[in-house]
Design an enzyme around this catalytic site. Structure first.
Site, PDB file in Angstrom:
ATOM      1  N   ASN A   1     -10.016  -0.723  -0.961  1.00 55.80           N
ATOM      2  CA  ASN A   1      -8.566  -0.522  -0.870  1.00 55.80           C
ATOM      3  C   ASN A   1      -7.917  -1.052  -2.147  1.00 55.80           C
ATOM      4  O   ASN A   1      -7.961  -2.249  -2.416  1.00 55.80           O
ATOM      5  CB  ASN A   1      -8.057  -1.282   0.368  1.00 55.80           C
ATOM      6  CG  ASN A   1      -6.561  -1.168   0.569  1.00 55.80           C
ATOM      7  OD1 ASN A   1      -5.834  -0.665  -0.287  1.00 55.80           O
ATOM      8  ND2 ASN A   1      -6.084  -1.647   1.715  1.00 55.80           N
TER       9      ASN A   1
ATOM     10  N   CYS B   1       0.819  -1.222   0.000  1.00 50.90           N
ATOM     11  CA  CYS B   1       0.000   0.000   0.000  1.00 50.90           C
ATOM     12  C   CYS B   1       0.848   1.264   0.000  1.00 50.90           C
ATOM     13  O   CYS B   1       0.327   2.353  -0.266  1.00 50.90           O
ATOM     14  CB  CYS B   1      -0.954  -0.012   1.186  1.00 50.90           C
ATOM     15  SG  CYS B   1      -2.108  -1.386   1.057  1.00 50.90           S
TER      16      CYS B   1
ATOM     17  N   HIS C   1      -3.704   6.965   1.946  1.00 52.14           N
ATOM     18  CA  HIS C   1      -4.018   5.643   1.422  1.00 52.14           C
ATOM     19  C   HIS C   1      -5.439   5.257   1.846  1.00 52.14           C
ATOM     20  O   HIS C   1      -5.906   5.650   2.922  1.00 52.14           O
ATOM     21  CB  HIS C   1      -2.992   4.628   1.942  1.00 52.14           C
ATOM     22  CG  HIS C   1      -3.367   3.238   1.566  1.00 52.14           C
ATOM     23  ND1 HIS C   1      -3.665   2.897   0.275  1.00 52.14           N
ATOM     24  CD2 HIS C   1      -3.534   2.127   2.314  1.00 52.14           C
ATOM     25  CE1 HIS C   1      -3.996   1.617   0.243  1.00 52.14           C
ATOM     26  NE2 HIS C   1      -3.929   1.140   1.464  1.00 52.14           N
TER      27      HIS C   1
END
Ligand code: ACO
Length: 334
Positions: free
Chosen positions: A291, A116, A261
């Site tokens: 995500n 990520c 993020h």
């Protein structure tokens, strides 16, 4: 003395597959509920790419949009950086696919495996390439096809409801305005926590790398200690933002927009609270896309750029946290 050129993002792009999967769709596959997913994460729906596609296919569309905005031809690129945790092949990296799709001849392609935080790690590298004078035009892409490696049965629900497929891309070049561009990047890792969020197989620590036994064990699916990850994320992201602010002699109020993020809306709300900043100064798209790991930040960036929310001179602070653990921040003046 020749002044060091600042790296600047001169084009952005994103792509998500058209196939939408809502929380209600997931209710049909596993014991979960729209209410649980929304309350815990903020996610309402996500996209899953059609079978046969890989992250490089999504990256191609995002890259074309970024190159178009930048007015740069793919053949003029000096370097391609591809960040993903869900590569097309075990090897070669997805950069080889994208480089070919873009018709780039022999332009180099670098693959980044920083989950990520992949986009901000890539930005750190791209900034170094440009400020050193080594390269002038760098394409940086984050793209994921998470849906291939999710356990859609009830044992996998804690992770599978969170992730989606997507791609985001930026083109970087030396800034023609010394005040605008990437002001700083800071990247961090703490590998002691590598087992708290992982996909183990295929793994060269076992022979063969993947087997019927390891598949039966589910080692090809992600495993996450969610609460531990959450706890570290809400500590490390504000820390990384504080470092970026201090490095640039700024206070939280000096930032016009925070882009984080997209792992969990609750994490981002907690970070804004610690910074004592209003939620209106951040932008999230997790409710629509889930995500998308390395793609999440560039997807948010493309949306704020194309919607006109970002104006020349705006100060944007980005931060991420993910598996590894790896985390990062970056400050730029648009
Ligand atoms: N639907 C319904 N119930 C569920 C689901 C689901 N999808 N998933 C878990 N549950 C249940 C659990 O089994 C547990 O039940 P129990 O109390 O009977 O044991 C209960 O819900 C609570 O589970 P927790 O895991 O404690 O839930 P929590 O409030 O911690 O939220 C979450 C889970 C959303 C995953 C959170 O911990 C989180 O966001 N963690 C951080 C994620 C992150 O930042 N990842 C990093 C980036 S990803 C990357 O780098 C690849």
């Amino acid at each position: 003395m020749v002044a060091t050129p600042r790296a600047r993002i001169v084009g952005t792009g994103m792509y998500v597959p058209p196939e939408v999967t809502t929380n209600y769709d997931l209710e049909k596959l596993m014991e979960t509920s729209d209410e649980w997913i929304r309350q815990r994460s903020g996610i309402v729906e996500r996209r899953y790419a059609a079978a046969g596609l890989g992250p490089s296919d999504l990256a191609l569309e995002a890259s074309k949009a970024a190159l178009d905005m930048a007015g740069v031809k793919s053949t003029d690129l000096d370097m391609i950086i591809f960040a993903t945790l869900s590569p097309d092949y075990y090897f070669p990296g997805s950069g080889a696919f994208l480089q070919d799709y873009l018709g780039c001849g022999t332009t180099p392609a670098l693959d980044i495996r920083n989950q990520c935080s992949g986009f901000l790690y890539g930005l750190n590298v791209a900034q170094a390439f440009i400020t050193s004078g080594l390269y002038k035009r760098v394409l940086l892409v984050g793209a994921e096809c998470h849906s291939r490696a999710l356990d859609f049965s009830t044992p996998g629900r804690d992770v599978s409801v969170l992730f989606g497929d997507g791609a985001g891309a930026v083109v970087l070049a030396p800034s023609d305005d010394p005040k605008r561009g990437i002001l700083s990047t800071h990247v961090y890792a703490e590998g002691a926590h590598r087992d708290l969020l992982k996909i183990e197989a295929p793994s060269t620590r076992q022979s063969p790398m993947i087997s019927p036994a390891s598949i039966a064990e589910g080692t090809h699916y992600p495993k996450m200690e969610g609460r531990q990850v959450f706890k570290h994320a809400v500590t490390r992201m504000p820390e990384a933002v504080a470092t970026a602010l201090k490095h640039n002699g700024m206070t939280p109020d000096d930032v016009d927009l925070y882009l984080f993020h997209q792992a969990n809306l609750r994490i981002n709300e907690a970070v804004m609270k610690q910074l004592e900043q209003p939620l209106a100064k951040t932008y999230n798209n997790i409710e629509r896309y889930g995500n998308c790991s390395a793609a999440s930040i560039p997807m948010c960036l493309d949306e704020v750029v194309r919607s006109g929310r970002v104006k020349a001179g705006d100060q944007i602070c980005m931060a991420s946290f993910g598996a590894g653990f790896m985390w990062a921040s970056a400050m730029m003046r648009w």
